[in-house]
Design a protein around this motif. Structure first.
Motif, PDB file in Angstrom:
ATOM      1  N   MET A  43      26.162  96.575  46.000  1.00 14.46           N
ATOM      2  CA  MET A  43      25.881  95.249  45.324  1.00 14.46           C
ATOM      3  C   MET A  43      25.432  95.323  43.865  1.00 14.46           C
ATOM      4  O   MET A  43      25.618  94.374  43.299  1.00 14.46           O
ATOM      5  CB  MET A  43      24.863  94.337  46.303  1.00 14.46           C
ATOM      6  N   LEU A  44      24.568  96.212  43.720  1.00 16.30           N
ATOM      7  CA  LEU A  44      23.687  96.426  42.452  1.00 16.30           C
ATOM      8  C   LEU A  44      24.819  96.818  41.187  1.00 16.30           C
ATOM      9  O   LEU A  44      24.665  96.322  40.442  1.00 16.30           O
ATOM     10  CB  LEU A  44      22.622  97.505  42.503  1.00 16.30           C
ATOM     11  N   GLY A  45      25.682  97.700  41.803  1.00 22.47           N
ATOM     12  CA  GLY A  45      26.858  98.021  40.914  1.00 22.47           C
ATOM     13  C   GLY A  45      27.617  96.693  40.376  1.00 22.47           C
ATOM     14  O   GLY A  45      28.102  96.538  39.308  1.00 22.47           O
ATOM     15  N   ALA A  46      27.887  95.869  41.516  1.00 20.59           N
ATOM     16  CA  ALA A  46      28.684  95.050  41.494  1.00 20.59           C
ATOM     17  C   ALA A  46      28.116  93.711  40.319  1.00 20.59           C
ATOM     18  O   ALA A  46      28.828  93.148  39.544  1.00 20.59           O
ATOM     19  CB  ALA A  46      29.275  94.446  42.471  1.00 20.59           C
ATOM     20  N   GLN A  47      26.995  93.655  40.539  1.00 23.43           N
ATOM     21  CA  GLN A  47      26.226  92.680  39.610  1.00 23.43           C
ATOM     22  C   GLN A  47      26.255  93.207  38.240  1.00 23.43           C
ATOM     23  O   GLN A  47      26.369  92.277  37.250  1.00 23.43           O
ATOM     24  CB  GLN A  47      24.659  92.666  39.978  1.00 23.43           C
ATOM     25  N   SER A  48      26.334  94.551  37.908  1.00 27.59           N
ATOM     26  CA  SER A  48      26.378  94.950  36.531  1.00 27.59           C
ATOM     27  C   SER A  48      27.554  95.264  35.936  1.00 27.59           C
ATOM     28  O   SER A  48      27.956  95.292  34.808  1.00 27.59           O
ATOM     29  CB  SER A  48      25.542  96.226  36.330  1.00 27.59           C
ATOM     30  N   THR A  49      28.851  95.042  36.898  1.00 23.27           N
ATOM     31  CA  THR A  49      30.057  95.027  36.507  1.00 23.27           C
ATOM     32  C   THR A  49      30.511  94.314  35.194  1.00 23.27           C
ATOM     33  O   THR A  49      31.144  94.751  34.253  1.00 23.27           O
ATOM     34  CB  THR A  49      31.212  94.833  37.613  1.00 23.27           C
ATOM     35  N   PRO A  50      30.276  92.763  35.245  1.00 14.39           N
ATOM     36  CA  PRO A  50      30.632  91.939  34.099  1.00 14.39           C
ATOM     37  C   PRO A  50      30.141  92.469  32.799  1.00 14.39           C
ATOM     38  O   PRO A  50      30.697  92.726  31.760  1.00 14.39           O
ATOM     39  CB  PRO A  50      30.211  90.849  34.349  1.00 14.39           C
ATOM     40  N   ARG A  51      28.786  93.047  32.704  1.00 14.44           N
ATOM     41  CA  ARG A  51      28.465  93.645  31.523  1.00 14.44           C
ATOM     42  C   ARG A  51      28.876  94.949  31.165  1.00 14.44           C
ATOM     43  O   ARG A  51      29.296  95.408  30.017  1.00 14.44           O
ATOM     44  CB  ARG A  51      26.933  93.733  31.612  1.00 14.44           C
ATOM     45  N   GLU A  52      29.217  95.793  32.195  1.00 11.05           N
ATOM     46  CA  GLU A  52      29.820  96.923  31.896  1.00 11.05           C
ATOM     47  C   GLU A  52      31.082  96.910  31.442  1.00 11.05           C
ATOM     48  O   GLU A  52      31.421  97.450  30.554  1.00 11.05           O
ATOM     49  CB  GLU A  52      29.887  97.807  33.293  1.00 11.05           C
ATOM     50  N   ALA A  53      32.144  95.988  31.959  1.00  9.00           N
ATOM     51  CA  ALA A  53      33.321  95.589  31.444  1.00  9.00           C
ATOM     52  C   ALA A  53      33.071  95.209  29.798  1.00  9.00           C
ATOM     53  O   ALA A  53      34.050  95.596  29.062  1.00  9.00           O
ATOM     54  CB  ALA A  53      34.079  94.763  32.223  1.00  9.00           C
ATOM     55  N   ALA A  54      32.419  94.348  29.588  1.00  5.40           N
ATOM     56  CA  ALA A  54      32.107  93.753  28.029  1.00  5.40           C
ATOM     57  C   ALA A  54      31.882  94.912  27.252  1.00  5.40           C
ATOM     58  O   ALA A  54      32.436  95.077  26.097  1.00  5.40           O
ATOM     59  CB  ALA A  54      31.048  92.660  28.141  1.00  5.40           C
ATOM     60  N   SER A  55      30.916  95.979  27.778  1.00  9.71           N
ATOM     61  CA  SER A  55      30.602  97.025  26.868  1.00  9.71           C
ATOM     62  C   SER A  55      31.658  98.033  26.537  1.00  9.71           C
ATOM     63  O   SER A  55      31.682  98.383  25.501  1.00  9.71           O
ATOM     64  CB  SER A  55      29.426  97.852  27.628  1.00  9.71           C
ATOM     65  N   ASN A  56      32.385  97.938  27.710  1.00  9.77           N
ATOM     66  CA  ASN A  56      33.816  99.134  27.422  1.00  9.77           C
ATOM     67  C   ASN A  56      34.550  98.316  26.434  1.00  9.77           C
ATOM     68  O   ASN A  56      35.165  98.950  25.837  1.00  9.77           O
ATOM     69  CB  ASN A  56      34.377  99.175  28.661  1.00  9.77           C
ATOM     70  N   GLN A  57      34.940  97.010  26.654  1.00  4.36           N
ATOM     71  CA  GLN A  57      35.906  96.455  25.896  1.00  4.36           C
ATOM     72  C   GLN A  57      35.165  96.372  24.189  1.00  4.36           C
ATOM     73  O   GLN A  57      35.953  96.545  23.412  1.00  4.36           O
ATOM     74  CB  GLN A  57      35.854  94.929  26.139  1.00  4.36           C
ATOM     75  N   ASP A  58      34.003  96.250  24.063  1.00  5.07           N
ATOM     76  CA  ASP A  58      33.497  96.446  22.885  1.00  5.07           C
ATOM     77  C   ASP A  58      33.694  97.696  22.235  1.00  5.07           C
ATOM     78  O   ASP A  58      34.184  97.835  20.871  1.00  5.07           O
ATOM     79  CB  ASP A  58      32.027  95.862  22.673  1.00  5.07           C
ATOM     80  N   GLU A  59      33.578  98.670  22.931  1.00  2.87           N
ATOM     81  CA  GLU A  59      33.709 100.143  22.506  1.00  2.87           C
ATOM     82  C   GLU A  59      35.148 100.371  22.347  1.00  2.87           C
ATOM     83  O   GLU A  59      35.525 101.074  21.147  1.00  2.87           O
ATOM     84  CB  GLU A  59      33.244 101.017  23.571  1.00  2.87           C
ATOM     85  N   THR A  60      36.272 100.071  23.080  1.00  7.19           N
ATOM     86  CA  THR A  60      37.618 100.123  22.913  1.00  7.19           C
ATOM     87  C   THR A  60      37.849  99.349  21.432  1.00  7.19           C
ATOM     88  O   THR A  60      38.560  99.844  20.543  1.00  7.19           O
ATOM     89  CB  THR A  60      38.253  99.607  23.950  1.00  7.19           C
ATOM     90  N   THR A  61      37.296  98.159  21.411  1.00  8.15           N
ATOM     91  CA  THR A  61      37.484  97.300  20.000  1.00  8.15           C
ATOM     92  C   THR A  61      37.404  98.034  18.945  1.00  8.15           C
ATOM     93  O   THR A  61      37.989  98.048  17.738  1.00  8.15           O
ATOM     94  CB  THR A  61      37.087  95.852  20.109  1.00  8.15           C
ATOM     95  N   SER A  62      35.980  98.649  18.862  1.00  6.91           N
ATOM     96  CA  SER A  62      35.597  99.289  17.675  1.00  6.91           C
ATOM     97  C   SER A  62      35.661 100.452  17.405  1.00  6.91           C
ATOM     98  O   SER A  62      35.713 100.942  16.288  1.00  6.91           O
ATOM     99  CB  SER A  62      33.874  99.211  17.785  1.00  6.91           C
ATOM    100  N   SER A  63      36.608 101.281  18.419  1.00  6.16           N
ATOM    101  CA  SER A  63      36.915 102.654  18.242  1.00  6.16           C
ATOM    102  C   SER A  63      38.110 102.695  17.412  1.00  6.16           C
ATOM    103  O   SER A  63      39.079 102.019  17.657  1.00  6.16           O
ATOM    104  CB  SER A  63      37.164 103.255  19.554  1.00  6.16           C
ATOM    105  N   PRO A  64      38.374 103.578  16.573  1.00  3.82           N
ATOM    106  CA  PRO A  64      39.697 103.857  15.725  1.00  3.82           C
ATOM    107  C   PRO A  64      40.871 104.134  16.683  1.00  3.82           C
ATOM    108  O   PRO A  64      40.694 104.940  17.677  1.00  3.82           O
ATOM    109  CB  PRO A  64      39.365 104.749  14.746  1.00  3.82           C
ATOM    110  N   SER A  65      42.133 103.797  16.645  1.00  4.02           N
ATOM    111  CA  SER A  65      43.129 104.011  17.349  1.00  4.02           C
ATOM    112  C   SER A  65      43.703 105.476  17.287  1.00  4.02           C
ATOM    113  O   SER A  65      43.450 106.135  16.013  1.00  4.02           O
ATOM    114  CB  SER A  65      44.098 102.995  17.378  1.00  4.02           C
TER     115      SER A  65
END
Length: 304
Positions: free
Chosen positions: A282-304
């Motif tokens: 339950m605790l992990g699921a509550q942080s999942t939206p923030r985690e997904a957003a953080s990963n997306q930001d990292e992927t977007t800002s990283s060079p391909s």
């Protein structure tokens, strides 16, 4: 003096033989122990050569990397003399095969892609914590509990998350694992086994090089060259959010992948440990939206 790097002079075959020779005493090898002080912590070269039925000169050349084509019978004789376990014996055979190659194979970085079906499997295992790791322990995918179980690892960027890096370098790891010493030995054993068959792999050399520089414990265990790990058993955690819990675990290699493994932890339904896993999920699921957003930001800002 610099610490030993995962690549360099000699061969992995020679390094493994040297480490195993230093790790077995004359008494363990069945030799009579003479009185007096011995400078060598384990067997001397001539003692091992005699036990294996080969010449000292041949064994010395083998250990120093000047002889690279031991016959299967020599490999088996050395394994018997060193009292190697079955997995160590198989590792020695693999090292001998690799040492005999005339042309090295070009190193490659394996894919980090986790198939959709495997991700679906992770979700189906909830609330049991589960994650998928690469051959070097990179955390490639996890269900909510599988990420939350490793307390504090979610604070690191997704590309930095690695089981070995976590247990040696994250400040929460020593307190999390009840038997931290056993945990770190298992991590090094898996990396050492990989170093024997693919020592120039870029993913391995980067990780091992970093840990050799940053962790004296890693450097000490790397030098020992143990390759025995554990694929199942029980672990006790002192988790900062759900308290103390002892869980069963199972590690499974995923066929059709470049060495990916699925690791899952479990508890008996109705037990206090199972209730703790439900809370952790339950605790992990509550942080999942923030985690997904953080990963997306990292992927977007990283060079391909």
């Amino acid at each position: 003096m610099t610490r030993e790097q995962p690549t360099g002079g000699g061969t992995e075959l020679g390094r493994f033989l040297r480490a195993r020779r230093a790790g077995i005493s004359p008494a363990e090898a069945g030799l009579a122990v003479a009185s007096g002080l011995r400078r060598t912590p384990g067997l001397r070269r001539e003692e091992l050569a005699t036990l294996a039925g080969i010449s000292v000169d041949y064994y010395t050349r083998l250990e120093r990397g000047r002889e690279t084509r031991p016959s299967p019978s020599v490999v088996d004789s050395l394994a018997r003399a060193l009292r190697l376990a079955e997995d160590e014996h198989e590792h020695l055979r693999s090292l001998a095969v690799r040492a005999a190659r005339t042309a090295p194979e070009p190193p490659t970085v394996p894919s980090r892609t986790v198939r959709p079906g495997v991700k679906l499997l992770l979700e189906s295992l909830r609330p049991n914590p589960a994650h998928v790791v690469s051959r070097t322990g990179d955390l490639l995918a996890a269900n909510p509990g599988g990420l939350r179980l490793l307390a504090g690892i979610e604070e690191w960027p997704a590309r930095q998350r690695n089981i070995a890096r976590y247990v040696f370098l994250h400040p929460a790891a020593r307190d999390l694992f009840h038997d931290w010493a056993t945990q770190i030995r298992g991590c090094v054993a898996r990396l050492r086994a990989l170093a024997g068959t693919d020592p120039d792999a870029p993913d391995l050399t980067r990780l091992a090089g970093e840990l050799l520089l940053k962790s004296p414990e890693f450097a000490r265990l790397w030098e020992r060259y143990d390759i025995k790990g554990h694929a199942h058993g029980r672990k006790t955690f002192h988790h900062p959010e759900v308290g103390d819990l002892t869980l069963g675990y199972q590690s499974m290699e995923l066929e059709g992948t470049p060495g990916h493994r699925l690791i899952t932890y479990y508890a008996q339904p109705g037990s206090t440990e199972y209730d703790a896993l439900v809370l952790l999920d339950m605790l992990g699921a509550q942080s999942t939206p923030r985690e997904a957003a953080s990963n997306q930001d990292e992927t977007t800002s990283s060079p391909s």
